[in-house]
Scaffold this motif. Structure first.
Motif, PDB file in Angstrom:
ATOM      1  N   UNK A  59     -24.428  12.877  44.663  1.00 41.18           N
ATOM      2  CA  UNK A  59     -24.760  11.459  44.851  1.00 41.18           C
ATOM      3  C   UNK A  59     -24.912  10.758  43.497  1.00 41.18           C
ATOM      4  N   UNK A  60     -25.615  11.411  42.578  1.00 39.54           N
ATOM      5  CA  UNK A  60     -25.806  10.822  41.252  1.00 39.54           C
ATOM      6  C   UNK A  60     -24.467  10.626  40.550  1.00 39.54           C
ATOM      7  N   UNK A  61     -23.593  11.614  40.662  1.00 41.45           N
ATOM      8  CA  UNK A  61     -22.265  11.514  40.036  1.00 41.45           C
ATOM      9  C   UNK A  61     -21.457  10.394  40.662  1.00 41.45           C
ATOM     10  N   UNK A  62     -21.530  10.257  41.993  1.00 39.76           N
ATOM     11  CA  UNK A  62     -20.793   9.169  42.661  1.00 39.76           C
ATOM     12  C   UNK A  62     -21.257   7.799  42.174  1.00 39.76           C
ATOM     13  N   UNK A  63     -22.568   7.603  42.087  1.00 36.68           N
ATOM     14  CA  UNK A  63     -23.080   6.320  41.606  1.00 36.68           C
ATOM     15  C   UNK A  63     -22.746   6.112  40.133  1.00 36.68           C
ATOM     16  N   UNK A  64     -22.825   7.168  39.352  1.00 35.33           N
ATOM     17  CA  UNK A  64     -22.498   7.083  37.929  1.00 35.33           C
ATOM     18  C   UNK A  64     -21.034   6.663  37.751  1.00 35.33           C
ATOM     19  N   UNK A  65     -20.149   7.269  38.520  1.00 37.50           N
ATOM     20  CA  UNK A  65     -18.721   6.898  38.454  1.00 37.50           C
ATOM     21  C   UNK A  65     -18.496   5.459  38.893  1.00 37.50           C
ATOM     22  N   UNK A  66     -19.185   5.048  39.955  1.00 41.85           N
ATOM     23  CA  UNK A  66     -19.038   3.668  40.425  1.00 41.85           C
ATOM     24  C   UNK A  66     -19.501   2.688  39.352  1.00 41.85           C
ATOM     25  N   UNK A  67     -20.582   3.018  38.659  1.00 49.22           N
ATOM     26  CA  UNK A  67     -21.074   2.156  37.585  1.00 49.22           C
ATOM     27  C   UNK A  67     -20.111   2.150  36.404  1.00 49.22           C
ATOM     28  N   UNK A  68     -19.509   3.291  36.096  1.00 47.79           N
ATOM     29  CA  UNK A  68     -18.496   3.343  35.040  1.00 47.79           C
ATOM     30  C   UNK A  68     -17.298   2.469  35.403  1.00 47.79           C
ATOM     31  N   UNK A  69     -16.890   2.527  36.663  1.00 49.80           N
ATOM     32  CA  UNK A  69     -15.772   1.695  37.128  1.00 49.80           C
ATOM     33  C   UNK A  69     -16.120   0.207  36.989  1.00 49.80           C
ATOM     34  N   UNK A  70     -17.335  -0.149  37.357  1.00 45.10           N
ATOM     35  CA  UNK A  70     -17.774  -1.541  37.211  1.00 45.10           C
ATOM     36  C   UNK A  70     -17.794  -1.967  35.752  1.00 45.10           C
ATOM     37  N   UNK A  71     -18.230  -1.069  34.868  1.00 43.41           N
ATOM     38  CA  UNK A  71     -18.217  -1.399  33.445  1.00 43.41           C
ATOM     39  C   UNK A  71     -16.787  -1.665  32.991  1.00 43.41           C
ATOM     40  N   UNK A  72     -15.848  -0.881  33.498  1.00 46.02           N
ATOM     41  CA  UNK A  72     -14.437  -1.112  33.184  1.00 46.02           C
ATOM     42  C   UNK A  72     -13.972  -2.476  33.686  1.00 46.02           C
ATOM     43  N   UNK A  73     -14.400  -2.845  34.896  1.00 41.42           N
ATOM     44  CA  UNK A  73     -14.056  -4.168  35.437  1.00 41.42           C
ATOM     45  C   UNK A  73     -14.642  -5.282  34.574  1.00 41.42           C
ATOM     46  N   UNK A  74     -15.867  -5.084  34.119  1.00 38.51           N
ATOM     47  CA  UNK A  74     -16.506  -6.084  33.256  1.00 38.51           C
ATOM     48  C   UNK A  74     -15.765  -6.179  31.927  1.00 38.51           C
ATOM     49  N   UNK A  75     -15.381  -5.042  31.373  1.00 39.73           N
ATOM     50  CA  UNK A  75     -14.619  -5.059  30.119  1.00 39.73           C
ATOM     51  C   UNK A  75     -13.310  -5.821  30.294  1.00 39.73           C
TER      52      UNK A  75
END
Length: 139
Positions: A59-75
């Motif tokens: 679960x932690x890894x899934x949320x961490x990946x989702x947040x990384x993806x969002x950071x990419x979208x923000x970039x």
């Protein structure tokens, strides 16, 4: 955490000053989102380091990946739509909304709102996960 962003009214024609204000408004909101993403990623990293339970780690890894993806979208949003150069800090008479730095100013709200809504969805799930861990005295 930050409240949901309030859109800037766009009923009047876009002026250069309005364009600059919109740009600054969305830059600030995006910066706040990035700060929250960093905080959540830090908490999730701690969970992954402290717990060996596979279901918690997954679960932690899934949320961490989702947040990384969002950071990419923000970039990408920053690169393609938000004007971040020093020139954007000042109201230059020769910089208009038609300038390439502001060429997509009319779409900032749509793109930023999409990222913010996705962040809110991920953040809500992540906070629920972390709250559950706290209620079990795992954090």
């Amino acid at each position: 955490m930050t409240p949901t962003a309030q859109p800037i009214p766009t009923s009047s024609p876009i002026t250069t000053a309005g364009c600059h204000q919109d740009n600054q408004h969305w830059k600030q909101i995006i910066r706040q989102q990035e700060e929250e993403i960093l905080q959540l990623r830090s908490l999730l990293h701690d969970v992954m380091e402290q717990h060996n339970c596979r279901s918690l780690r997954y679960d932690a890894i899934d949320y961490y990946r989702a947040l990384n993806h969002l950071q990419g979208d923000i970039n990408q949003l920053r690169r393609n739509i938000i004007c971040e150069s020093n020139e954007c800090m000042y109201h230059s008479e020769n910089a208009s909304c038609k300038d390439t730095r502001y060429g997509l100013s009319a779409t900032i709200e749509r793109h930023a709102t999409k990222v913010i809504n996705e962040f809110t969805r991920v953040k809500d799930g992540c906070l629920q996960f972390l709250s559950g861990m706290m209620s079990l005295n795992l954090l």
